[in-house]
Design an enzyme around this catalytic site. Structure first.
Site, mmCIF file in Angstrom:
data_model
loop_
_atom_site.group_PDB
_atom_site.id
_atom_site.type_symbol
_atom_site.label_atom_id
_atom_site.label_comp_id
_atom_site.label_asym_id
_atom_site.label_seq_id
_atom_site.Cartn_x
_atom_site.Cartn_y
_atom_site.Cartn_z
ATOM 1 N N ARG A 24 94.096 -42.239 -29.361
ATOM 2 C CA ARG A 24 94.106 -41.923 -27.919
ATOM 3 C C ARG A 24 94.440 -43.191 -27.131
ATOM 4 O O ARG A 24 94.638 -44.266 -27.703
ATOM 5 C CB ARG A 24 92.744 -41.366 -27.490
ATOM 6 C CG ARG A 24 91.648 -42.410 -27.529
ATOM 7 C CD ARG A 24 90.284 -41.858 -27.132
ATOM 8 N NE ARG A 24 89.357 -42.937 -26.832
ATOM 9 C CZ ARG A 24 88.078 -42.781 -26.510
ATOM 10 N NH1 ARG A 24 87.573 -41.569 -26.466
ATOM 11 N NH2 ARG A 24 87.316 -43.816 -26.231
ATOM 12 N N ALA A 48 85.068 -61.932 -28.417
ATOM 13 C CA ALA A 48 85.899 -61.341 -29.473
ATOM 14 C C ALA A 48 87.376 -61.356 -29.076
ATOM 15 O O ALA A 48 88.248 -61.685 -29.898
ATOM 16 C CB ALA A 48 85.443 -59.913 -29.750
ATOM 17 N N LYS A 49 87.650 -61.018 -27.820
ATOM 18 C CA LYS A 49 89.044 -60.960 -27.369
ATOM 19 C C LYS A 49 89.653 -62.362 -27.252
ATOM 20 O O LYS A 49 90.863 -62.538 -27.452
ATOM 21 C CB LYS A 49 89.135 -60.219 -26.033
ATOM 22 C CG LYS A 49 88.826 -58.723 -26.146
ATOM 23 C CD LYS A 49 89.800 -58.001 -27.054
ATOM 24 C CE LYS A 49 89.659 -56.495 -26.994
ATOM 25 N NZ LYS A 49 90.607 -55.786 -27.887
ATOM 26 N N SER A 95 92.600 -59.015 -24.141
ATOM 27 C CA SER A 95 92.200 -58.521 -22.820
ATOM 28 C C SER A 95 92.212 -59.684 -21.847
ATOM 29 O O SER A 95 91.954 -60.829 -22.235
ATOM 30 C CB SER A 95 90.788 -57.935 -22.881
ATOM 31 O OG SER A 95 90.297 -57.710 -21.571
ATOM 32 N N TYR A 153 82.304 -59.101 -25.740
ATOM 33 C CA TYR A 153 83.674 -58.572 -25.764
ATOM 34 C C TYR A 153 84.667 -59.687 -25.424
ATOM 35 O O TYR A 153 85.694 -59.847 -26.086
ATOM 36 C CB TYR A 153 83.762 -57.432 -24.751
ATOM 37 C CG TYR A 153 85.121 -56.797 -24.559
ATOM 38 C CD1 TYR A 153 85.557 -55.759 -25.373
ATOM 39 C CD2 TYR A 153 85.958 -57.199 -23.521
ATOM 40 C CE1 TYR A 153 86.783 -55.144 -25.161
ATOM 41 C CE2 TYR A 153 87.186 -56.599 -23.305
ATOM 42 C CZ TYR A 153 87.597 -55.567 -24.125
ATOM 43 O OH TYR A 153 88.809 -54.969 -23.913
ATOM 44 N N GLY A 209 93.533 -47.880 -33.686
ATOM 45 C CA GLY A 209 93.042 -47.286 -32.440
ATOM 46 C C GLY A 209 94.078 -46.338 -31.877
ATOM 47 O O GLY A 209 94.284 -46.253 -30.663
ATOM 48 N N ASN A 238 95.288 -52.706 -32.206
ATOM 49 C CA ASN A 238 94.867 -52.231 -30.885
ATOM 50 C C ASN A 238 93.420 -51.734 -30.840
ATOM 51 O O ASN A 238 92.821 -51.690 -29.767
ATOM 52 C CB ASN A 238 95.828 -51.121 -30.444
ATOM 53 C CG ASN A 238 95.308 -50.334 -29.267
ATOM 54 O OD1 ASN A 238 95.366 -50.793 -28.122
ATOM 55 N ND2 ASN A 238 94.757 -49.155 -29.527
HETATM 56 N N1 LIG Z 1 91.626 -49.864 -20.956
HETATM 57 C C1 LIG Z 1 91.621 -51.094 -20.483
HETATM 58 O O1 LIG Z 1 91.499 -51.321 -19.245
HETATM 59 C C2 LIG Z 1 91.742 -52.260 -21.430
HETATM 60 C C3 LIG Z 1 91.812 -53.542 -20.860
HETATM 61 C C4 LIG Z 1 91.920 -54.642 -21.712
HETATM 62 C C5 LIG Z 1 91.990 -54.467 -23.083
HETATM 63 N N2 LIG Z 1 91.925 -53.208 -23.613
HETATM 64 C C6 LIG Z 1 91.987 -53.094 -25.064
HETATM 65 O O2 LIG Z 1 93.009 -52.191 -25.427
HETATM 66 C C7 LIG Z 1 92.656 -51.540 -26.645
HETATM 67 C C8 LIG Z 1 92.735 -50.025 -26.478
HETATM 68 O O3 LIG Z 1 91.843 -49.670 -25.424
HETATM 69 P P1 LIG Z 1 91.788 -48.201 -24.800
HETATM 70 O O4 LIG Z 1 91.473 -48.389 -23.365
HETATM 71 O O5 LIG Z 1 92.985 -47.403 -25.204
HETATM 72 O O6 LIG Z 1 90.465 -47.673 -25.521
HETATM 73 P P2 LIG Z 1 90.050 -46.201 -26.064
HETATM 74 O O7 LIG Z 1 88.577 -46.258 -26.232
HETATM 75 O O8 LIG Z 1 90.628 -45.136 -25.204
HETATM 76 O O9 LIG Z 1 90.777 -46.144 -27.487
HETATM 77 C C9 LIG Z 1 90.366 -46.994 -28.520
HETATM 78 C C10 LIG Z 1 90.617 -46.307 -29.839
HETATM 79 O O10 LIG Z 1 90.150 -47.202 -30.873
HETATM 80 C C11 LIG Z 1 89.441 -46.438 -31.827
HETATM 81 N N3 LIG Z 1 88.460 -47.255 -32.531
HETATM 82 C C12 LIG Z 1 87.307 -47.749 -32.039
HETATM 83 N N4 LIG Z 1 86.643 -48.405 -33.011
HETATM 84 C C13 LIG Z 1 87.401 -48.317 -34.132
HETATM 85 C C14 LIG Z 1 87.234 -48.777 -35.451
HETATM 86 N N5 LIG Z 1 86.139 -49.471 -35.820
HETATM 87 N N6 LIG Z 1 88.200 -48.516 -36.359
HETATM 88 C C15 LIG Z 1 89.299 -47.803 -36.005
HETATM 89 N N7 LIG Z 1 89.513 -47.340 -34.765
HETATM 90 C C16 LIG Z 1 88.568 -47.587 -33.838
HETATM 91 C C17 LIG Z 1 88.756 -45.341 -31.005
HETATM 92 O O11 LIG Z 1 88.364 -44.248 -31.832
HETATM 93 C C18 LIG Z 1 89.836 -44.993 -29.995
HETATM 94 O O12 LIG Z 1 90.695 -43.980 -30.460
HETATM 95 C C19 LIG Z 1 91.255 -52.042 -27.009
HETATM 96 O O13 LIG Z 1 91.350 -53.106 -27.935
HETATM 97 C C20 LIG Z 1 90.721 -52.537 -25.691
HETATM 98 O O14 LIG Z 1 89.727 -53.534 -25.849
HETATM 99 C C21 LIG Z 1 91.805 -52.107 -22.813
#
Ligand SMILES: NC(=O)c1ccc[n+]([C@@H]2O[C@H](COP(=O)([O-])OP(=O)(O)OC[C@H]3O[C@@H](n4cnc5c(N)ncnc54)[C@H](O)[C@@H]3O)[C@@H](O)[C@H]2O)c1
Length: 253
Positions: A18, A164-165, A144, A161, A15, A92
């Site tokens: 971005r 999974a988390k 998460s 979600y 991931g 991630n």
């Molecule tokens: N943003 C938040 O508030 C938050 C809170 C808790 C947990 N998270 C977790 O943190 C992690 C990153 O979140 P984020 O906010 O940066 O999300 P985001 O959507 O900005 O980035 C996620 C990245 O993962 C990639 N991705 C998605 N599916 C994929 C796959 N099957 N194979 C490979 N890459 C894949 C996407 O293309 C993207 O670049 C995630 O696991 C999310 O669940 C985020």
């Protein structure tokens, strides 16, 4: 910088194109790692890789789905072929799912488990033999706060979600014991972090969410990346099987 210099440290981040993943890549690059950036093949991944290369960093793109077991095996092999080792694995990649039980389809349930949980298994399975063989490694899994809270009415994602988390936390604790003492396995639970994943929610309820956070601000990707860097580089390291909440105190109890 390429090849397998003996002092080269190597990380894989999923991931990575971005958001939180890209912030982790930047932190690890600044700490001296070469970083393989795994993400779905996309212009975003291409742009992030190009930008980092123009800044002089050593990055290796890995385009594809973390849920594809065979592909992940191939990608790990290609990283090992290029660098000879993998020191840090940051799992991630994640997707959200806003549907509740009455609306979700079987396929949507399978997909969220495949990306958010099986993807972590796939990469752990792919890198652990090399880490054990080289005598050390760190795995950092992105869970998460929702894993513990079950989310909330306004959360971006609902129960699937959260499930999974929560699975990621069980996986983390189990592998921490199984892979000790060679590999440290820890997890991070981000709270409200402003990224593309949460942008709509943040636009709609930014101030309301901010007020629920004792540190009185929404998190940034770098708030998570700095903790990833800490878990990846702290030396000595006496932490494994641990879950760090990084949420500005929102879920202190
Ligand atoms: N943003 C938040 O508030 C938050 C809170 C808790 C947990 N998270 C977790 O943190 C992690 C990153 O979140 P984020 O906010 O940066 O999300 P985001 O959507 O900005 O980035 C996620 C990245 O993962 C990639 N991705 C998605 N599916 C994929 C796959 N099957 N194979 C490979 N890459 C894949 C996407 O293309 C993207 O670049 C995630 O696991 C999310 O669940 C985020």
């Amino acid at each position: 910088m390429s090849g397998s210099g003996s002092d080269l440290k190597v990380a894989v981040v999923t991931g990575a194109a971005r958001g939180i993943g890209l912030a982790c890549v930047r932190r690890l690059l600044k700490s001296g790692f070469a970083v393989a950036m795994a993400d779905l093949g996309s212009p975003t991944l291409d742009q992030s890789v190009s930008l980092l290369r123009t800044e002089g960093y050593e990055v290796m793109p890995l385009a594809g789905d973390v849920g594809d077991f065979g592909l992940v095996q191939q990608q790990a092999a290609s990283v090992l072929e290029r660098y000879g080792r993998i020191d840090v694995m940051v799992n991630n990649a994640g997707i959200s799912q806003a549907k509740g039980l009455l609306d979700i389809t079987e396929g949507e349930w399978d997909r969220i488990l495949t990306v958010n949980l099986k993807g972590v298994f796939n990469w752990c399975k792919a890198v652990a033999p090399a880490m054990l063989g080289q005598g050390g490694g760190r795995i950092i899994n992105m869970s998460s706060i929702s894993a513990v809270t079950g989310g909330s009415a306004e959360a971006v994602s609902k129960f699937s979600y959260c499930a999974a988390k929560a699975g990621v936390l069980g996986l983390t604790r189990g592998l921490a014991k199984e892979l000790a003492p060679t590999i440290m396995v820890n997890a991070i639970c981000p709270g409200a972090i402003r990224t593309d994943l949460t942008e709509q929610l943040m636009l709609a309820r930014y101030e309301q969410i901010r007020q629920t956070i004792p540190l009185k601000r929404i998190g940034t990707p770098d708030d998570i990346a700095v903790v990833v860097e800490f878990l990846a580089t702290m030396d000595p390291c006496f932490i494994t099987g641990e879950v760090l909440d990084v949420d500005g105190g929102q879920w202190v109890n």
